[in-house]
Enzyme design. Structure first.
Site, PDB file in Angstrom:
ATOM      1  N   ASP A  41       0.819  -1.210   0.000  1.00 45.44           N
ATOM      2  CA  ASP A  41       0.000   0.000   0.000  1.00 45.44           C
ATOM      3  C   ASP A  41       0.853   1.260   0.000  1.00 45.44           C
ATOM      4  O   ASP A  41       0.389   2.345   0.357  1.00 45.44           O
ATOM      5  CB  ASP A  41      -0.944   0.010   1.214  1.00 45.44           C
ATOM      6  CG  ASP A  41      -0.188   0.018   2.533  1.00 45.44           C
ATOM      7  OD1 ASP A  41       1.040  -0.226   2.518  1.00 45.44           O
ATOM      8  OD2 ASP A  41      -0.815   0.271   3.576  1.00 45.44           O
ATOM      9  N   HIS A 246      25.273   9.470 -15.860  1.00 50.45           N
ATOM     10  CA  HIS A 246      24.095   9.432 -14.990  1.00 50.45           C
ATOM     11  C   HIS A 246      24.326   8.499 -13.806  1.00 50.45           C
ATOM     12  O   HIS A 246      23.452   7.729 -13.423  1.00 50.45           O
ATOM     13  CB  HIS A 246      22.853   9.016 -15.782  1.00 50.45           C
ATOM     14  CG  HIS A 246      22.407  10.057 -16.763  1.00 50.45           C
ATOM     15  ND1 HIS A 246      21.589   9.769 -17.840  1.00 50.45           N
ATOM     16  CD2 HIS A 246      22.656  11.382 -16.841  1.00 50.45           C
ATOM     17  CE1 HIS A 246      21.369  10.876 -18.532  1.00 50.45           C
ATOM     18  NE2 HIS A 246      22.008  11.866 -17.947  1.00 50.45           N
ATOM     19  N   ASP A 263      26.462  16.712  -9.195  1.00 48.12           N
ATOM     20  CA  ASP A 263      25.419  17.312 -10.041  1.00 48.12           C
ATOM     21  C   ASP A 263      24.117  17.234  -9.260  1.00 48.12           C
ATOM     22  O   ASP A 263      23.544  16.156  -9.086  1.00 48.12           O
ATOM     23  CB  ASP A 263      25.338  16.539 -11.359  1.00 48.12           C
ATOM     24  CG  ASP A 263      24.427  17.204 -12.393  1.00 48.12           C
ATOM     25  OD1 ASP A 263      23.520  17.952 -11.983  1.00 48.12           O
ATOM     26  OD2 ASP A 263      24.621  16.958 -13.591  1.00 48.12           O
ATOM     27  N   ASP A 274      19.834  23.557 -11.256  1.00 51.57           N
ATOM     28  CA  ASP A 274      20.629  22.450 -11.798  1.00 51.57           C
ATOM     29  C   ASP A 274      22.098  22.867 -11.783  1.00 51.57           C
ATOM     30  O   ASP A 274      22.550  23.605 -12.654  1.00 51.57           O
ATOM     31  CB  ASP A 274      20.150  22.135 -13.215  1.00 51.57           C
ATOM     32  CG  ASP A 274      20.751  20.846 -13.768  1.00 51.57           C
ATOM     33  OD1 ASP A 274      21.596  20.238 -13.099  1.00 51.57           O
ATOM     34  OD2 ASP A 274      20.364  20.453 -14.890  1.00 51.57           O
ATOM     35  N   HIS A 355      28.040  14.730 -24.395  1.00 52.24           N
ATOM     36  CA  HIS A 355      26.670  15.192 -24.171  1.00 52.24           C
ATOM     37  C   HIS A 355      26.514  16.642 -24.629  1.00 52.24           C
ATOM     38  O   HIS A 355      27.487  17.334 -24.928  1.00 52.24           O
ATOM     39  CB  HIS A 355      26.277  15.049 -22.692  1.00 52.24           C
ATOM     40  CG  HIS A 355      27.158  15.809 -21.738  1.00 52.24           C
ATOM     41  ND1 HIS A 355      27.046  17.161 -21.524  1.00 52.24           N
ATOM     42  CD2 HIS A 355      28.163  15.381 -20.936  1.00 52.24           C
ATOM     43  CE1 HIS A 355      27.932  17.541 -20.625  1.00 52.24           C
ATOM     44  NE2 HIS A 355      28.641  16.491 -20.263  1.00 52.24           N
ATOM     45  N   HIS A 359      20.461  22.793 -21.834  1.00 51.44           N
ATOM     46  CA  HIS A 359      19.054  22.460 -22.025  1.00 51.44           C
ATOM     47  C   HIS A 359      18.226  23.506 -21.288  1.00 51.44           C
ATOM     48  O   HIS A 359      18.705  24.194 -20.379  1.00 51.44           O
ATOM     49  CB  HIS A 359      18.729  21.055 -21.508  1.00 51.44           C
ATOM     50  CG  HIS A 359      19.048  20.825 -20.057  1.00 51.44           C
ATOM     51  ND1 HIS A 359      18.267  21.306 -19.027  1.00 51.44           N
ATOM     52  CD2 HIS A 359      20.079  20.164 -19.452  1.00 51.44           C
ATOM     53  CE1 HIS A 359      18.786  20.952 -17.859  1.00 51.44           C
ATOM     54  NE2 HIS A 359      19.891  20.268 -18.091  1.00 51.44           N
ATOM     55  N   HIS A 366      14.736  19.178 -17.341  1.00 55.06           N
ATOM     56  CA  HIS A 366      14.842  19.273 -18.798  1.00 55.06           C
ATOM     57  C   HIS A 366      13.507  19.850 -19.268  1.00 55.06           C
ATOM     58  O   HIS A 366      12.577  19.118 -19.606  1.00 55.06           O
ATOM     59  CB  HIS A 366      15.109  17.902 -19.421  1.00 55.06           C
ATOM     60  CG  HIS A 366      16.448  17.349 -19.056  1.00 55.06           C
ATOM     61  ND1 HIS A 366      16.726  16.004 -19.012  1.00 55.06           N
ATOM     62  CD2 HIS A 366      17.602  17.960 -18.701  1.00 55.06           C
ATOM     63  CE1 HIS A 366      17.985  15.804 -18.655  1.00 55.06           C
ATOM     64  NE2 HIS A 366      18.520  16.987 -18.460  1.00 55.06           N
ATOM     65  N   GLU A 384      26.691  23.448 -19.226  1.00 56.43           N
ATOM     66  CA  GLU A 384      27.344  22.362 -18.494  1.00 56.43           C
ATOM     67  C   GLU A 384      28.333  21.567 -19.354  1.00 56.43           C
ATOM     68  O   GLU A 384      28.125  20.385 -19.617  1.00 56.43           O
ATOM     69  CB  GLU A 384      26.294  21.425 -17.912  1.00 56.43           C
ATOM     70  CG  GLU A 384      25.219  20.957 -18.899  1.00 56.43           C
ATOM     71  CD  GLU A 384      24.180  20.075 -18.247  1.00 56.43           C
ATOM     72  OE1 GLU A 384      24.570  19.104 -17.554  1.00 56.43           O
ATOM     73  OE2 GLU A 384      22.982  20.351 -18.432  1.00 56.43           O
ATOM     74  N   TYR A 388      35.688  14.068 -19.876  1.00 61.45           N
ATOM     75  CA  TYR A 388      35.680  12.775 -19.192  1.00 61.45           C
ATOM     76  C   TYR A 388      36.788  11.909 -19.776  1.00 61.45           C
ATOM     77  O   TYR A 388      36.701  11.481 -20.937  1.00 61.45           O
ATOM     78  CB  TYR A 388      34.306  12.111 -19.344  1.00 61.45           C
ATOM     79  CG  TYR A 388      33.176  13.058 -19.021  1.00 61.45           C
ATOM     80  CD1 TYR A 388      32.731  13.218 -17.713  1.00 61.45           C
ATOM     81  CD2 TYR A 388      32.593  13.833 -20.024  1.00 61.45           C
ATOM     82  CE1 TYR A 388      31.717  14.123 -17.415  1.00 61.45           C
ATOM     83  CE2 TYR A 388      31.574  14.735 -19.733  1.00 61.45           C
ATOM     84  CZ  TYR A 388      31.154  14.878 -18.422  1.00 61.45           C
ATOM     85  OH  TYR A 388      30.148  15.779 -18.134  1.00 61.45           O
ATOM     86  N   ARG A 397      32.929  18.202 -14.748  1.00 62.79           N
ATOM     87  CA  ARG A 397      31.799  18.925 -15.350  1.00 62.79           C
ATOM     88  C   ARG A 397      31.492  20.125 -14.469  1.00 62.79           C
ATOM     89  O   ARG A 397      31.547  20.025 -13.228  1.00 62.79           O
ATOM     90  CB  ARG A 397      30.563  18.038 -15.488  1.00 62.79           C
ATOM     91  CG  ARG A 397      29.376  18.754 -16.139  1.00 62.79           C
ATOM     92  CD  ARG A 397      28.284  17.796 -16.615  1.00 62.79           C
ATOM     93  NE  ARG A 397      27.560  17.122 -15.565  1.00 62.79           N
ATOM     94  CZ  ARG A 397      27.661  15.835 -15.279  1.00 62.79           C
ATOM     95  NH1 ARG A 397      28.507  15.071 -15.971  1.00 62.79           N
ATOM     96  NH2 ARG A 397      26.968  15.285 -14.299  1.00 62.79           N
ATOM     97  N   GLU A 399      28.610  23.443 -14.151  1.00 60.03           N
ATOM     98  CA  GLU A 399      27.286  23.814 -14.647  1.00 60.03           C
ATOM     99  C   GLU A 399      26.711  24.977 -13.859  1.00 60.03           C
ATOM    100  O   GLU A 399      26.692  24.962 -12.621  1.00 60.03           O
ATOM    101  CB  GLU A 399      26.344  22.612 -14.543  1.00 60.03           C
ATOM    102  CG  GLU A 399      24.926  22.879 -14.990  1.00 60.03           C
ATOM    103  CD  GLU A 399      24.059  21.636 -14.879  1.00 60.03           C
ATOM    104  OE1 GLU A 399      22.987  21.607 -15.517  1.00 60.03           O
ATOM    105  OE2 GLU A 399      24.441  20.694 -14.148  1.00 60.03           O
TER     106      GLU A 399
END
Length: 429
Positions: A41, A246, A263, A274, A355, A359, A366, A384, A388, A397, A399
């Protein structure tokens, strides 16, 4: 809600702007998100549908907005339907919005209980020609769970097959891309809370700390500043984990001599921040780490200057790719001769920077919008860039969140430490 009250004029103006885009004789319907189940539940924390919140400010489940601008009855042009509460709900779940409270939050005068929706809709549909229905049309969305909007679409088309159906999403994508002053203030608050969390981390991070302990410090600072929590799953990636874009396991030890890429961003009043920062675990960059960090920072500074009205994402990313390419050559990661002979469709810099650079940001991390639309004043983008280097176990990175203005880019995170020297100074015991 934890956040302070938001002026209902924000939502009044948003509805006015939306109504102007509708065809004559149109009804538009927006539903709240479902409360999603886990197991047994259990349920997940409720997160409102961004479009419904944008138009009403209502942050409660099982809510419906109905707009019918051409109704002959002025009281039926904007209608909000709410879940009616009772003593049982009060005892087990707590307080729900009264009609008066909902009117104050949204600026909508006509409020009905949810069980009146179908009857009211039936009366109004007999006067309408077009029906605008809401769907998630984000270009990266993968929707496998049927939403309340989706269930309503099927029901509505079955009950009223001869009406002309339209899509609300293109209108919402166009409107939500431009942030009003009130929205910008909410986003500044989300950024400020995020900055407080980062400063807290600079005095906390040291060798032996676990990634999840860093995440816990972030949560602490978010919650104590009226944020509901992170706007998205936080990435706390030490060492080679930073090369996983990610990475959210956040379960490794931060070791002496490594970097930790973080991040994360606070949510405030449903608006997202962000941020990404990369810092040395022991408080001091190695020579190589500093080289890579400074390269990313130079790319970031150059990229930010391109976030101006009239530019486009394609032009922007092409420019950033050229700047990044030169930095990678200087770092000894790319060969100048190989770059001259590369396939333009498969640029070599993508091996180390795979990447996109930016955005849209807003009610969603996003955020929605048209990627082919030229930049306009009032848009908010992330910036950002990253490098790597898997073979060296280095991932950097950086941002910030940038508001496009007629006077140039405005950094909404300008007060959050970024320069390597400042990072090292603030991390000193």
């Amino acid at each position: 809600m934890r956040y302070l009250p938001v002026t209902n004029q924000l939502f009044v103006r948003n509805r006015q702007n939306f109504r102007k885009q509708l065809k004559p004789g149109s009804i538009a319907v927006f539903h709240a998100n479902d409360i999603m189940p886990t197991n047994a539940d259990g349920t997940m924390a409720f997160r409102q549908n961004s479009d419904l919140f944008y138009l009403t400010g209502i942050d409660q489940e099982e809510s419906i907005l109905l707009l019918f601008p051409d109704s002959k009855d002025p009281n039926m042009q904007e209608i909000l339907f709410l879940r009616e509460t009772n003593d049982l709900i009060l005892t087990w779940e707590g307080y729900k919005l009264t009609k008066q409270q909902a009117a104050e939050v949204s600026g909508i005068k006509t409020i009905f209980w949810l069980d009146e929706f179908k009857q009211v809709l039936h009366v109004l549909m007999s006067q309408a020609e077009h029906v605008y229905l809401n769907t998630n049309e984000h270009m990266r969305a993968v929707v496998e769970v049927e939403t309340r909007d989706a269930r309503f679409i099927k029901w509505c088309m079955q009950q009223y097959p001869l009406h002309k159906y339209e899509r609300s999403a293109p209108i919402m994508h166009h409107l939500r891309a431009i942030k009003s002053e009130a929205e910008i203030e909410l986003m500044k608050k989300a950024c400020a809370i995020t900055g407080q969390a980062f400063r807290r981390l600079l005095g906390f991070i040291k060798p032996g700390v676990m990634e999840y302990e860093i995440e816990a410090e972030i949560y602490h600072e978010f919650l104590r500043n009226r944020s509901r929590g992170p706007a998205y799953s936080s990435i706390i990636a030490s060492g080679a984990n930073a090369c996983i874009l990610h990475y959210t396991d956040n379960n490794e030890e931060c070791k002496d001599g490594e970097l930790v890429l973080m991040d994360f961003g606070a949510e405030y009043a449903n608006y997202a921040a962000d941020l990404t920062r990369t810092v040395p675990v022991n408080g001091k960059f190695t020579k190589r780490q500093r080289q890579v960090y400074d390269s990313v920072l130079r790319v970031m500074k150059a990229a930010i200057q391109m976030l101006v009205p009239g530019n486009s994402l394609d032009q922007y990313h092409s420019f950033v790719g050229t700047v990044m390419q030169n930095e990678l050559i200087n770092l000894g990661l790319l060969n100048e001769s190989d770059v001259r002979n590369q396939d333009p469709a498969k640029p070599l810099y993508k091996k180390y920077f795979m990447h996109g650079t930016s955005h849209l940001l807003g009610l969603d991390v996003h955020d929605v919008g048209n990627k082919y639309r030229p930049f306009e004043e009032g848009m908010v983008f992330t910036c950002e860039p990253g490098i790597y280097i898997r073979e060296e176990g280095i991932g950097v990175r950086l941002e910030n969140n940038i508001l496009v203005t007629k006077n140039g880019p405005l950094n909404l995170m300008q007060d959050i430490p970024l320069e390597a020297d400042d990072i090292e100074q603030l991390m000193k015991p």
